[in-house]
Design an enzyme around this catalytic site. Structure first.
Site, PDB file in Angstrom:
ATOM      1  N   TYR A  98      -8.610  -5.438  -1.065  1.00  0.00           N
ATOM      2  CA  TYR A  98      -8.666  -4.193  -1.973  1.00  0.00           C
ATOM      3  C   TYR A  98      -9.155  -4.705  -3.171  1.00  0.00           C
ATOM      4  O   TYR A  98      -8.522  -5.870  -3.927  1.00  0.00           O
ATOM      5  CB  TYR A  98      -7.239  -3.676  -2.094  1.00  0.00           C
ATOM      6  CG  TYR A  98      -7.201  -2.541  -2.932  1.00  0.00           C
ATOM      7  CD1 TYR A  98      -7.507  -1.164  -2.170  1.00  0.00           C
ATOM      8  CD2 TYR A  98      -7.628  -2.305  -4.207  1.00  0.00           C
ATOM      9  CE1 TYR A  98      -7.641  -0.102  -3.153  1.00  0.00           C
ATOM     10  CE2 TYR A  98      -7.940  -1.082  -4.925  1.00  0.00           C
ATOM     11  CZ  TYR A  98      -7.895  -0.184  -4.417  1.00  0.00           C
ATOM     12  OH  TYR A  98      -8.116   1.255  -4.905  1.00  0.00           O
ATOM     13  N   GLN A 156      -5.765   6.053  -0.022  1.00  0.00           N
ATOM     14  CA  GLN A 156      -6.634   6.322   1.198  1.00  0.00           C
ATOM     15  C   GLN A 156      -7.218   5.218   1.790  1.00  0.00           C
ATOM     16  O   GLN A 156      -7.655   5.092   3.165  1.00  0.00           O
ATOM     17  CB  GLN A 156      -7.669   7.570   0.832  1.00  0.00           C
ATOM     18  CG  GLN A 156      -8.734   7.193  -0.431  1.00  0.00           C
ATOM     19  CD  GLN A 156      -8.264   7.615  -1.570  1.00  0.00           C
ATOM     20  OE1 GLN A 156      -6.878   7.463  -1.911  1.00  0.00           O
ATOM     21  NE2 GLN A 156      -9.001   7.651  -2.689  1.00  0.00           N
ATOM     22  N   ASN A 199      -3.683  -0.437  -8.499  1.00  0.00           N
ATOM     23  CA  ASN A 199      -2.625   0.344  -9.325  1.00  0.00           C
ATOM     24  C   ASN A 199      -1.372   0.793  -8.395  1.00  0.00           C
ATOM     25  O   ASN A 199      -1.088   0.235  -7.295  1.00  0.00           O
ATOM     26  CB  ASN A 199      -3.443   1.594  -9.795  1.00  0.00           C
ATOM     27  CG  ASN A 199      -3.962   2.646  -8.660  1.00  0.00           C
ATOM     28  OD1 ASN A 199      -3.406   2.514  -7.690  1.00  0.00           O
ATOM     29  ND2 ASN A 199      -4.852   3.429  -8.980  1.00  0.00           N
ATOM     30  N   SER A 234       0.536 -10.057 -15.663  1.00  0.00           N
ATOM     31  CA  SER A 234       0.346 -11.352 -15.726  1.00  0.00           C
ATOM     32  C   SER A 234       1.377 -11.977 -16.920  1.00  0.00           C
ATOM     33  O   SER A 234       1.651 -11.361 -17.774  1.00  0.00           O
ATOM     34  CB  SER A 234      -1.166 -11.584 -16.109  1.00  0.00           C
ATOM     35  OG  SER A 234      -1.304 -13.015 -16.095  1.00  0.00           O
ATOM     36  N   GLN A 292      -3.381 -14.404 -21.880  1.00  0.00           N
ATOM     37  CA  GLN A 292      -2.796 -13.744 -20.891  1.00  0.00           C
ATOM     38  C   GLN A 292      -2.497 -12.228 -21.607  1.00  0.00           C
ATOM     39  O   GLN A 292      -2.689 -11.025 -20.759  1.00  0.00           O
ATOM     40  CB  GLN A 292      -1.321 -14.236 -20.712  1.00  0.00           C
ATOM     41  CG  GLN A 292      -1.230 -15.557 -19.688  1.00  0.00           C
ATOM     42  CD  GLN A 292      -2.180 -15.121 -18.424  1.00  0.00           C
ATOM     43  OE1 GLN A 292      -1.747 -14.386 -17.635  1.00  0.00           O
ATOM     44  NE2 GLN A 292      -3.112 -16.003 -18.272  1.00  0.00           N
ATOM     45  N   HIS A 339      -4.994  -9.306 -21.274  1.00  0.00           N
ATOM     46  CA  HIS A 339      -5.201  -8.979 -19.432  1.00  0.00           C
ATOM     47  C   HIS A 339      -4.552  -7.314 -19.703  1.00  0.00           C
ATOM     48  O   HIS A 339      -4.974  -6.603 -18.999  1.00  0.00           O
ATOM     49  CB  HIS A 339      -4.350  -9.728 -18.615  1.00  0.00           C
ATOM     50  CG  HIS A 339      -5.214 -10.773 -17.937  1.00  0.00           C
ATOM     51  ND1 HIS A 339      -6.231 -10.286 -17.078  1.00  0.00           N
ATOM     52  CD2 HIS A 339      -5.048 -11.885 -17.902  1.00  0.00           C
ATOM     53  CE1 HIS A 339      -6.575 -11.549 -16.449  1.00  0.00           C
ATOM     54  NE2 HIS A 339      -6.013 -12.505 -17.037  1.00  0.00           N
ATOM     55  N   GLU A 390       4.598 -17.450 -13.979  1.00  0.00           N
ATOM     56  CA  GLU A 390       3.601 -17.257 -13.203  1.00  0.00           C
ATOM     57  C   GLU A 390       2.526 -18.399 -13.338  1.00  0.00           C
ATOM     58  O   GLU A 390       1.943 -19.071 -12.656  1.00  0.00           O
ATOM     59  CB  GLU A 390       2.868 -15.840 -13.370  1.00  0.00           C
ATOM     60  CG  GLU A 390       1.436 -15.857 -12.371  1.00  0.00           C
ATOM     61  CD  GLU A 390       0.603 -14.574 -12.957  1.00  0.00           C
ATOM     62  OE1 GLU A 390       0.794 -14.025 -14.000  1.00  0.00           O
ATOM     63  OE2 GLU A 390      -0.394 -14.064 -12.136  1.00  0.00           O
ATOM     64  N   HIS A 391       2.299 -18.527 -14.682  1.00  0.00           N
ATOM     65  CA  HIS A 391       1.497 -19.565 -14.978  1.00  0.00           C
ATOM     66  C   HIS A 391       2.151 -20.671 -15.949  1.00  0.00           C
ATOM     67  O   HIS A 391       2.865 -19.698 -17.030  1.00  0.00           O
ATOM     68  CB  HIS A 391       0.259 -19.242 -15.865  1.00  0.00           C
ATOM     69  CG  HIS A 391      -0.787 -18.213 -15.263  1.00  0.00           C
ATOM     70  ND1 HIS A 391      -0.416 -16.954 -15.338  1.00  0.00           N
ATOM     71  CD2 HIS A 391      -1.556 -18.580 -14.186  1.00  0.00           C
ATOM     72  CE1 HIS A 391      -1.556 -16.139 -14.492  1.00  0.00           C
ATOM     73  NE2 HIS A 391      -2.156 -17.167 -14.008  1.00  0.00           N
ATOM     74  N   ASP A 396      -7.777 -19.577 -13.794  1.00  0.00           N
ATOM     75  CA  ASP A 396      -8.534 -18.357 -13.257  1.00  0.00           C
ATOM     76  C   ASP A 396      -9.774 -18.244 -12.675  1.00  0.00           C
ATOM     77  O   ASP A 396     -10.064 -17.515 -11.963  1.00  0.00           O
ATOM     78  CB  ASP A 396      -8.627 -17.395 -14.667  1.00  0.00           C
ATOM     79  CG  ASP A 396      -7.221 -16.756 -15.117  1.00  0.00           C
ATOM     80  OD1 ASP A 396      -6.283 -16.674 -14.329  1.00  0.00           O
ATOM     81  OD2 ASP A 396      -7.056 -16.608 -16.444  1.00  0.00           O
ATOM     82  N   GLU A 414      27.548 -15.329  24.345  1.00  0.00           N
ATOM     83  CA  GLU A 414      26.944 -14.169  23.862  1.00  0.00           C
ATOM     84  C   GLU A 414      26.967 -12.698  24.916  1.00  0.00           C
ATOM     85  O   GLU A 414      26.282 -11.838  24.326  1.00  0.00           O
ATOM     86  CB  GLU A 414      25.480 -14.368  23.145  1.00  0.00           C
ATOM     87  CG  GLU A 414      25.616 -15.475  22.173  1.00  0.00           C
ATOM     88  CD  GLU A 414      24.339 -15.591  21.490  1.00  0.00           C
ATOM     89  OE1 GLU A 414      23.238 -15.195  21.967  1.00  0.00           O
ATOM     90  OE2 GLU A 414      24.235 -16.513  20.474  1.00  0.00           O
ATOM     91  N   HIS A 419      20.205 -13.931  30.484  1.00  0.00           N
ATOM     92  CA  HIS A 419      19.770 -15.097  29.971  1.00  0.00           C
ATOM     93  C   HIS A 419      20.290 -16.367  30.506  1.00  0.00           C
ATOM     94  O   HIS A 419      19.496 -17.421  30.937  1.00  0.00           O
ATOM     95  CB  HIS A 419      20.120 -15.223  28.289  1.00  0.00           C
ATOM     96  CG  HIS A 419      19.419 -14.145  27.510  1.00  0.00           C
ATOM     97  ND1 HIS A 419      19.414 -12.930  27.619  1.00  0.00           N
ATOM     98  CD2 HIS A 419      18.698 -14.692  26.514  1.00  0.00           C
ATOM     99  CE1 HIS A 419      18.805 -12.264  26.611  1.00  0.00           C
ATOM    100  NE2 HIS A 419      18.265 -13.502  25.892  1.00  0.00           N
TER     101      HIS A 419
END
Lengths: 433, 433
Positions: free
Chosen positions: A130, A191, A214, A237, A259, A262, A327-328, A361, A415, A420
């Protein structure tokens, strides 16, 4: 949000906890809408996708024009300036080399009981990527996702990218070309996720879907999880810089702003052993914010979520960093290796003042798709393993079965799983009979 | 569901597709209930967990008795018969040895540009293990989950297991002891998942939750995903056996029944090149179903979802198997290696007639927590990687930055991320100035 936190202050723990738990993103509840869209695409296939694309992107498609033709891709990608194409190619080469080293090894061995055990890694057959259509359309993200998939050996990589009002993004298409994307569809939103997961007359279903999007895309990925694999649901971020006083405040300011620019929900935090240096960085940020192109976004992020934390020593910095699980993480101190050794939770670490996060990046080699919102406590950045799966292998000999079979039979009985136990017993009886 | 499918029949594709898409599980929609339970536990902590446990399990707890004491665990575990304990220990040793080999290696290298790159694996700090309380309480599953976590290096492993009407399961507690579980709480359902994810006054939050459960537990895991990591959402068990005519029909029948006896929604499929052998297996299943303890469950599973598929050759068998992407795959043919090489999607493969699937459930060594419902197309069985995360590392030298920095700057500008570009440019200017 307090701008300055001092580890020595009596209210530090409360302030730091507030920083950790700041809710930076209001995800609208779009789940019902998304459920209806997915159901529609499952029921009506192409027709639903075409109608929804007309409604949301103001683009009229047919089953034939849903997919971009090779000539169309080539023409759009050809509009990319030569220096950008060269930079994409340099980045692609470095990303490919890094990810090639991530390929895990198969294994097989015979153990003391005589059982041959092991595993084998295989790629998913088909992956879907995506790519968002709006402001956050980054060709570098196309490289990061697509190259990880292709290095893993994914045979078919289908990309979806919405084209609001019909506009194609040349750099995104060039990145797709360079990375070896196999199919590109000009659709987006829930979709597109539904079409990738369930397939339509025109789009064959995939096994795994990755890539940012999004709230609708995120909700759709959550909903199709299980039918297909998905990557993480990425949040805004973040960067954490740990720096001593021996740094250029402007460099650190720019790293923090890279950052912040962003997203208004992004978060930039500096932890420093030098309070005066922290003040200099804050001043440098303010100066840069006067002229930065994206000063509205970066300024809002810095105002609402930015922080500068003063600590007595780097051991404290490491402890706080591990609670943040950033994250960073940039380490700009004299002995970066000693500090890095104390870090247990981080998506990616950038070592030393010559390694601004922006390198990661684009051209560092490691993936820039990284765990956000403290999820580095339990998850990793994107890599080839996200497009591979492991099949375990076991092979018993009669001797191995004699050695371990009775224990299996005992456990099966305990069990209350009689069949088995009998499946083992029947073979043991044959061996003993 | 048709019992016998013949690849040569004109309606084969339709019948096989129906087999593939058979909806075997009706998950009740409990999402609203679960959302309310999670919100309650987040708001009221221990008090909510205690109330819900009283309501659902008819057990009165206090914050002090929520967790099982060491003496209580030892006493209950001591009731396990010695042969079962010995079998659990044998199994644990083999599972530990297998998973130890899965530990991934850290890496670090310097590339031609002079950048030092690599990654490092670290365990999650704390993991939670859900263990069901009802009919499907398997000590073997405790071993599989807990040992994978402990081999990965998880420091704190908290187990939750509901005790309806107060009943403790000795074998489950013995398995927890053997595997090194650190804390055991007698709670279950969505409230236990919420307590593990968000923490209460008594239970510290964990970073990752694994283990099977009912629809409420599955819905709760889906909901807390993101706050913590989760393993897959497991569906009913499945086995696919590919066998030629040179097998004992009763052995294959027992292997098929050992999945069928798990659950009325389980699925057992035989693909064979020998139609007469397929009929013999069907007959052997019918015979065994007359006496099997769990014949009601196994019979329903076999009646509703079982199938025997005749194919002209093993290449066709492999193709069909890859479309099924079975959780468990048994290969009982003359040349198992040649056939195994054609398998691209399967959770676990059992090679040869001396390797009944039940061995893998208990003492083989590989994990028995495996992807169901065709998800082996994109996911793997549980392993140490589920309890580890990777941090990537990058370190530029001035020379490396000179080599790759300009490309990063170009890409940052093309993405309209000015601060990204400036953070590189400021350093390059210093180098050039």
């Amino acid at each position: 949000m307090p701008r300055f936190l001092d580890h020595a202050a009596p209210d530090f723990e409360a302030a730091f906890t507030a920083l950790l738990s700041a809710k930076r993103e209001d995800s609208p509840d779009v789940d019902d809408t998304v459920a209806a869209i997915i159901a529609d695409v499952r029921a009506r296939g192409d027709a639903a996708v075409i109608e929804l694309t007309e409604r949301f992107d103001r683009v009229s498609l047919t089953p034939e024009t849903m997919r971009l033709g090779a000539a169309e891709v080539a023409e759009a990608a050809g509009q990319v300036p030569p220096d950008v194409r060269a930079a994409l190619e340099l980045a692609a080469g470095r990303i490919r080399a890094f990810h090639a080293r991530q390929m895990p090894a198969d294994d097989s061995w015979t153990d003391p009981a005589g059982a041959t055990l092991g595993w084998r890694w295989t790629p998913v057959d088909a992956a879907g990527l995506y790519v968002p259509g709006g402001i956050a359309t980054y060709p570098s993200s196309v490289l990061m996702n697509a190259i990880a998939a292709k290095v893993a050996g994914v045979g078919r990589l289908a990309m979806v990218v919405p084209t609001p009002d019909g506009a194609l993004n040349p750099a995104v298409l060039a990145a797709a070309q360079i990375a070896g994307v196999d199919e590109i569809y000009r659709i987006g939103g829930a979709q597109a996720v539904a079409a990738l997961a369930y397939g339509t007359e025109t789009i064959a279903p995939v096994d795994k879907i990755t890539g940012p999007g999004n709230a609708y895309v995120a909700a759709a990925k959550r909903r199709v999880f299980g039918k297909v694999g998905i990557d993480m649901i990425a949040g805004p971020s973040e960067i954490l810089v740990i720096a001593d006083g021996q740094n250029d405040p402007d460099w650190i300011a720019l790293d923090m702003l890279s950052q912040a620019e962003h997203d208004e929900s992004a978060q930039s935090i500096l932890i420093t052993t030098d309070a005066a240096f922290g003040q200099k960085v804050a001043d440098a940020i303010d100066t840069r914010l006067q002229t930065l192109e994206r000063r509205a976004i970066a300024g809002a992020s810095w105002r609402d979520f930015g922080a500068i934390v003063t600590v007595p020593d780097l051991a404290t910095a490491a402890r706080l960093s591990n609670r943040i699980a950033p994250e960073h993480l940039e380490l700009c101190v004299a002995d970066v290796d000693a500090l890095a050794a104390q870090i247990t939770h981080a998506g990616a670490i950038f070592l030393g003042q010559w390694t601004p996060e922006a390198i990661g990046d684009y051209v560092g080699g490691p993936n820039h798709v990284l765990p956000t919102a403290r999820s580095a406590r339990f998850s990793s950045g994107l890599g080839v393993l996200d497009f591979l799966k492991r099949t375990t292998l076991a092979r018993m000999t009669p001797e191995a079965l004699r050695a371990v079979g009775p224990a299996a039979e005992t456990l099966a009985r305990s069990e209350s799983l009689e069949a088995h136990g009998l499946s083992v017993r029947a073979r043991l009886d044959k061996l003993n009979g």
